[in-house]
Design a protein around this motif. Structure first.
Motif, mmCIF file in Angstrom:
data_model
loop_
_atom_site.group_PDB
_atom_site.id
_atom_site.type_symbol
_atom_site.label_atom_id
_atom_site.label_comp_id
_atom_site.label_asym_id
_atom_site.label_seq_id
_atom_site.Cartn_x
_atom_site.Cartn_y
_atom_site.Cartn_z
ATOM 1 N N GLY A 30 -15.193 -26.294 25.574
ATOM 2 C CA GLY A 30 -16.396 -26.284 25.049
ATOM 3 C C GLY A 30 -17.127 -25.062 24.438
ATOM 4 N N LYS A 31 -16.144 -23.989 24.327
ATOM 5 C CA LYS A 31 -16.417 -22.922 23.614
ATOM 6 C C LYS A 31 -16.495 -22.939 22.128
ATOM 7 C CE LYS A 31 -16.991 -20.463 27.387
ATOM 8 N NZ LYS A 31 -18.282 -20.169 28.054
ATOM 9 N N TRP A 32 -17.431 -22.252 21.553
ATOM 10 C CA TRP A 32 -16.966 -22.226 19.664
ATOM 11 C C TRP A 32 -16.173 -21.212 19.505
ATOM 12 C CZ3 TRP A 32 -19.096 -25.997 17.073
ATOM 13 C CH2 TRP A 32 -20.255 -26.719 17.931
ATOM 14 N N ILE A 33 -15.222 -21.357 18.524
ATOM 15 C CA ILE A 33 -14.167 -20.666 18.192
ATOM 16 C C ILE A 33 -13.724 -20.950 16.609
ATOM 17 C CG2 ILE A 33 -12.937 -20.686 20.344
ATOM 18 C CD1 ILE A 33 -10.908 -22.814 19.262
ATOM 19 N N ILE A 34 -13.290 -19.741 16.122
ATOM 20 C CA ILE A 34 -12.604 -20.092 14.634
ATOM 21 C C ILE A 34 -11.525 -21.112 14.925
ATOM 22 C CG2 ILE A 34 -13.512 -17.765 14.032
ATOM 23 C CD1 ILE A 34 -10.628 -17.128 13.927
ATOM 24 N N PRO A 35 -11.442 -22.080 13.564
ATOM 25 C CA PRO A 35 -10.162 -22.804 13.809
ATOM 26 C C PRO A 35 -8.908 -22.094 13.748
ATOM 27 C CG PRO A 35 -11.630 -23.176 11.664
ATOM 28 C CD PRO A 35 -11.852 -22.023 12.363
ATOM 29 N N GLY A 36 -7.734 -22.266 14.564
ATOM 30 C CA GLY A 36 -6.478 -21.622 14.395
ATOM 31 C C GLY A 36 -5.819 -22.343 15.298
ATOM 32 N N GLY A 37 -4.379 -21.753 15.546
ATOM 33 C CA GLY A 37 -3.466 -22.294 16.317
ATOM 34 C C GLY A 37 -1.986 -21.715 16.166
ATOM 35 N N GLU A 52 -4.016 -25.478 10.024
ATOM 36 C CA GLU A 52 -4.679 -25.447 11.316
ATOM 37 C C GLU A 52 -6.257 -25.786 10.826
ATOM 38 O OE1 GLU A 52 -3.908 -25.572 14.335
ATOM 39 O OE2 GLU A 52 -1.703 -25.184 14.102
ATOM 40 N N ILE A 53 -6.590 -25.149 9.795
ATOM 41 C CA ILE A 53 -8.024 -25.528 9.219
ATOM 42 C C ILE A 53 -8.127 -27.041 8.957
ATOM 43 C CG2 ILE A 53 -9.610 -24.869 7.494
ATOM 44 C CD1 ILE A 53 -8.740 -22.035 7.590
ATOM 45 N N LYS A 54 -7.082 -27.535 8.136
ATOM 46 C CA LYS A 54 -7.219 -28.844 7.751
ATOM 47 C C LYS A 54 -7.207 -29.842 8.818
ATOM 48 C CE LYS A 54 -5.872 -32.295 4.666
ATOM 49 N NZ LYS A 54 -5.846 -32.770 3.296
#
Length: 68
Positions: A30-37, A52-54
């Protein structure tokens, strides 16, 4: 033996706005984050962050700068 896990995060900026995604699982659900992994073994950092972005947004991005 300890396992090393490397992660990436992509800051996507367009028209002065930053892209955030809502985390869908785990302690940050539920938290807002930048895309990543995570970075896979042998994977290039640029390729990892673009993947990760795609995967998370369906957006085709490009790496403009990378600061380590």
């Amino acid at each position: 033996m300890k396992q090393i896990i490397v992660g990436v995060g992509g800051i996507v900026i367009k028209d002065g706005k930053v892209l955030l995604v809502r985390h869908t699982y785990g302690q940050f659900k539920g938290k807002w984050i930048i895309p990543g992994g995570h970075v896979e073994a042998g994977e290039n950092i640029d390729d990892a962050v673009l993947s990760e972005i795609k995967e998370e947004t369906s957006i085709e991005a490009r790496v403009k700068t990378l600061s380590l």
